[in-house]
Design a protein around this motif. Sequence first.
Motif, PDB file in Angstrom:
ATOM      1  N   GLN A  95      64.434  94.354 -31.362  1.00 41.51           N
ATOM      2  CA  GLN A  95      64.083  94.087 -32.767  1.00 41.51           C
ATOM      3  C   GLN A  95      62.738  94.737 -33.130  1.00 41.51           C
ATOM      4  O   GLN A  95      62.555  95.240 -34.236  1.00 41.51           O
ATOM      5  CB  GLN A  95      64.056  92.578 -33.059  1.00 41.51           C
ATOM      6  N   LYS A  96      61.822  94.731 -32.158  1.00 43.33           N
ATOM      7  CA  LYS A  96      60.525  95.376 -32.384  1.00 43.33           C
ATOM      8  C   LYS A  96      60.702  96.883 -32.571  1.00 43.33           C
ATOM      9  O   LYS A  96      60.077  97.505 -33.433  1.00 43.33           O
ATOM     10  CB  LYS A  96      59.603  95.108 -31.181  1.00 43.33           C
ATOM     11  N   LEU A  97      61.576  97.445 -31.744  1.00 42.63           N
ATOM     12  CA  LEU A  97      61.867  98.872 -31.828  1.00 42.63           C
ATOM     13  C   LEU A  97      62.458  99.228 -33.203  1.00 42.63           C
ATOM     14  O   LEU A  97      62.094 100.238 -33.813  1.00 42.63           O
ATOM     15  CB  LEU A  97      62.850  99.256 -30.715  1.00 42.63           C
ATOM     16  N   ILE A  98      63.349  98.354 -33.675  1.00 41.98           N
ATOM     17  CA  ILE A  98      63.959  98.573 -34.995  1.00 41.98           C
ATOM     18  C   ILE A  98      62.883  98.580 -36.084  1.00 41.98           C
ATOM     19  O   ILE A  98      62.881  99.436 -36.970  1.00 41.98           O
ATOM     20  CB  ILE A  98      65.040  97.503 -35.277  1.00 41.98           C
ATOM     21  N   SER A  99      61.938  97.637 -35.988  1.00 40.72           N
ATOM     22  CA  SER A  99      60.857  97.601 -36.982  1.00 40.72           C
ATOM     23  C   SER A  99      60.019  98.875 -36.920  1.00 40.72           C
ATOM     24  O   SER A  99      59.619  99.410 -37.964  1.00 40.72           O
ATOM     25  CB  SER A  99      59.912  96.421 -36.731  1.00 40.72           C
ATOM     26  N   TYR A 100      59.790  99.366 -35.714  1.00 40.37           N
ATOM     27  CA  TYR A 100      59.015 100.604 -35.547  1.00 40.37           C
ATOM     28  C   TYR A 100      59.717 101.773 -36.249  1.00 40.37           C
ATOM     29  O   TYR A 100      59.095 102.543 -36.995  1.00 40.37           O
ATOM     30  CB  TYR A 100      58.840 100.883 -34.051  1.00 40.37           C
ATOM     31  N   LEU A 101      61.041 101.872 -36.037  1.00 45.26           N
ATOM     32  CA  LEU A 101      61.797 102.972 -36.651  1.00 45.26           C
ATOM     33  C   LEU A 101      61.901 102.794 -38.170  1.00 45.26           C
ATOM     34  O   LEU A 101      61.805 103.772 -38.919  1.00 45.26           O
ATOM     35  CB  LEU A 101      63.193 103.062 -36.020  1.00 45.26           C
ATOM     36  N   ASP A 102      62.058 101.546 -38.601  1.00 44.86           N
ATOM     37  CA  ASP A 102      62.101 101.282 -40.058  1.00 44.86           C
ATOM     38  C   ASP A 102      60.791 101.707 -40.715  1.00 44.86           C
ATOM     39  O   ASP A 102      60.776 102.273 -41.805  1.00 44.86           O
ATOM     40  CB  ASP A 102      62.337  99.783 -40.324  1.00 44.86           C
ATOM     41  N   ARG A 103      59.690 101.413 -40.020  1.00 40.07           N
ATOM     42  CA  ARG A 103      58.387 101.780 -40.564  1.00 40.07           C
ATOM     43  C   ARG A 103      58.280 103.307 -40.672  1.00 40.07           C
ATOM     44  O   ARG A 103      57.845 103.842 -41.687  1.00 40.07           O
ATOM     45  CB  ARG A 103      57.266 101.219 -39.682  1.00 40.07           C
ATOM     46  N   ALA A 104      58.708 104.007 -39.611  1.00 40.21           N
ATOM     47  CA  ALA A 104      58.664 105.476 -39.647  1.00 40.21           C
ATOM     48  C   ALA A 104      59.479 106.002 -40.826  1.00 40.21           C
ATOM     49  O   ALA A 104      59.056 106.936 -41.521  1.00 40.21           O
ATOM     50  CB  ALA A 104      59.199 106.046 -38.335  1.00 40.21           C
ATOM     51  N   LYS A 120      60.408 108.620 -28.156  1.00 39.40           N
ATOM     52  CA  LYS A 120      59.704 107.368 -27.870  1.00 39.40           C
ATOM     53  C   LYS A 120      60.666 106.177 -27.974  1.00 39.40           C
ATOM     54  O   LYS A 120      60.672 105.277 -27.127  1.00 39.40           O
ATOM     55  CB  LYS A 120      58.568 107.192 -28.897  1.00 39.40           C
ATOM     56  N   ALA A 121      61.495 106.206 -29.006  1.00 39.21           N
ATOM     57  CA  ALA A 121      62.457 105.120 -29.214  1.00 39.21           C
ATOM     58  C   ALA A 121      63.478 105.062 -28.080  1.00 39.21           C
ATOM     59  O   ALA A 121      63.791 103.990 -27.559  1.00 39.21           O
ATOM     60  CB  ALA A 121      63.159 105.301 -30.548  1.00 39.21           C
ATOM     61  N   VAL A 122      63.987 106.231 -27.707  1.00 37.19           N
ATOM     62  CA  VAL A 122      64.994 106.260 -26.640  1.00 37.19           C
ATOM     63  C   VAL A 122      64.385 105.788 -25.322  1.00 37.19           C
ATOM     64  O   VAL A 122      64.996 105.014 -24.582  1.00 37.19           O
ATOM     65  CB  VAL A 122      65.603 107.678 -26.505  1.00 37.19           C
ATOM     66  N   LYS A 123      63.172 106.220 -25.062  1.00 40.43           N
ATOM     67  CA  LYS A 123      62.473 105.792 -23.840  1.00 40.43           C
ATOM     68  C   LYS A 123      62.381 104.261 -23.809  1.00 40.43           C
ATOM     69  O   LYS A 123      62.595 103.630 -22.773  1.00 40.43           O
ATOM     70  CB  LYS A 123      61.071 106.394 -23.813  1.00 40.43           C
ATOM     71  N   ALA A 124      62.055 103.691 -24.956  1.00 40.53           N
ATOM     72  CA  ALA A 124      61.934 102.233 -25.029  1.00 40.53           C
ATOM     73  C   ALA A 124      63.260 101.555 -24.705  1.00 40.53           C
ATOM     74  O   ALA A 124      63.311 100.594 -23.940  1.00 40.53           O
ATOM     75  CB  ALA A 124      61.442 101.813 -26.418  1.00 40.53           C
ATOM     76  N   VAL A 125      64.355 102.088 -25.264  1.00 42.41           N
ATOM     77  CA  VAL A 125      65.676 101.496 -24.977  1.00 42.41           C
ATOM     78  C   VAL A 125      65.974 101.570 -23.482  1.00 42.41           C
ATOM     79  O   VAL A 125      66.461 100.605 -22.880  1.00 42.41           O
ATOM     80  CB  VAL A 125      66.794 102.229 -25.781  1.00 42.41           C
ATOM     81  N   MET A 126      65.677 102.710 -22.866  1.00 42.89           N
ATOM     82  CA  MET A 126      65.938 102.884 -21.431  1.00 42.89           C
ATOM     83  C   MET A 126      65.181 101.847 -20.615  1.00 42.89           C
ATOM     84  O   MET A 126      65.703 101.307 -19.646  1.00 42.89           O
ATOM     85  CB  MET A 126      65.528 104.289 -20.961  1.00 42.89           C
ATOM     86  N   GLN A 127      63.944 101.580 -21.045  1.00 44.94           N
ATOM     87  CA  GLN A 127      63.137 100.592 -20.309  1.00 44.94           C
ATOM     88  C   GLN A 127      63.658  99.174 -20.529  1.00 44.94           C
ATOM     89  O   GLN A 127      63.789  98.400 -19.580  1.00 44.94           O
ATOM     90  CB  GLN A 127      61.675 100.679 -20.748  1.00 44.94           C
ATOM     91  N   ILE A 128      63.982  98.865 -21.781  1.00 43.28           N
ATOM     92  CA  ILE A 128      64.450  97.516 -22.092  1.00 43.28           C
ATOM     93  C   ILE A 128      65.767  97.232 -21.371  1.00 43.28           C
ATOM     94  O   ILE A 128      65.978  96.162 -20.821  1.00 43.28           O
ATOM     95  CB  ILE A 128      64.621  97.337 -23.622  1.00 43.28           C
ATOM     96  N   LYS A 129      66.659  98.226 -21.378  1.00 41.25           N
ATOM     97  CA  LYS A 129      67.999  98.031 -20.810  1.00 41.25           C
ATOM     98  C   LYS A 129      68.093  98.442 -19.335  1.00 41.25           C
ATOM     99  O   LYS A 129      69.188  98.457 -18.766  1.00 41.25           O
ATOM    100  CB  LYS A 129      69.032  98.817 -21.627  1.00 41.25           C
TER     101      LYS A 129
END
Length: 325
Positions: free
Chosen positions: A71-80, A99-108
């Motif tokens: 959800q935090k990642l979504i807010s980051y992309l929405d802001r961009a 950056k977003a994809v890297k975050a998903v890889m780490q989270i998942k």
Amino acid sequence: MFKKFNFTGLLFIQWTWMELRLWVQRVVKWNLRKITGLCELQRIAYGETPGAARSSNIERSLMMSRSSEIQKLISYLDRAANEGRFSATKSSNDLIISKAVKAVMQIKLIKPSVHQQFVISLEKCIQKIWSYRQLLNDLESLRTTSYNSENSEHEEKLIKLWKSLRPNEELSDRISRQWQEIGFQGDDPKTDFRGMGILGLENLLYFAIDYPEAARHVLSRSNHPRLGYSFAIVGINLTSMAINLFRDGSAKYHIYNTCQFGSHIETFHKFYCYLFLEFDKFWLSEKPRDVMEFGKIRDRFEKKIRVELSDLKVQFKLNVAVETI
Ligand SMILES: *[C@@H]1O[C@H](CO)[C@@H](O)[C@H](O)[C@H]1NC(C)=O
């Protein structure tokens, strides 16, 4: 009394049913992850065909995620997207998206070295999903910019519209009855844009400049004494149809299928040109008695377009080879 009890009971059953379904979905998801070793995003990326099927499912999965990090990642992309940081050129987006994809890889807990294909797919989906969101903002800011006759840029665009549609006829004056020949209401088009603002003008201008022959052909048909309609006024009305289809998400499948590298303002203009050409054909095929039938025919046309857009495989293609009447 009896009726009321019944109604509450029904609501309760409905609520329990929904809870149960959500719970079953979670169990299924958890088991699939155990069995396949893949998370839902990966299963979509590997299992669905590229385009709308993949991107919309990835979007749905991200939005439904209960992970606070997602959800935090979504807010980051929405802001961009809100700040307009996705651009038409691919390279400037790379930083945000990687950056977003890297975050998903780490989270998942996904290893990039093993799942390179997933990385590429997810990058494309994120680009499509969030450039669409940014486009909605861009459209809104053009729509809310009113036509201003003291703004020389606006004035130049209006004159350019005249020149593109009527290349062989001089405009006698800025205020002139000639504007009615291209379907404005009076002697000065400035008041005709109203709710669509400068977006209405930009749409018409794009049509006239990028498809000059098609636009002039449609214009000549619109001037038919009996089967005619007001070209510019109808054009501005179609701008409002187009923006509504974008806003409520109806245009998404088409855009996700068509735009490999995300969408931007040109994507919208092209969609608009398609609508205009199709509307013109539809109008004639409906054999209107007179222009009073516009509202009815417009609604029928919108319904038809909405049905076509609801197909997951939809891809509107501009057919500019115009027939002559
Ligand atoms: C477009 O036309 C319809 C039907 O006449 C009308 O109801 C609607 O308000 C128009 N929209 C705009 C933005 O002009």
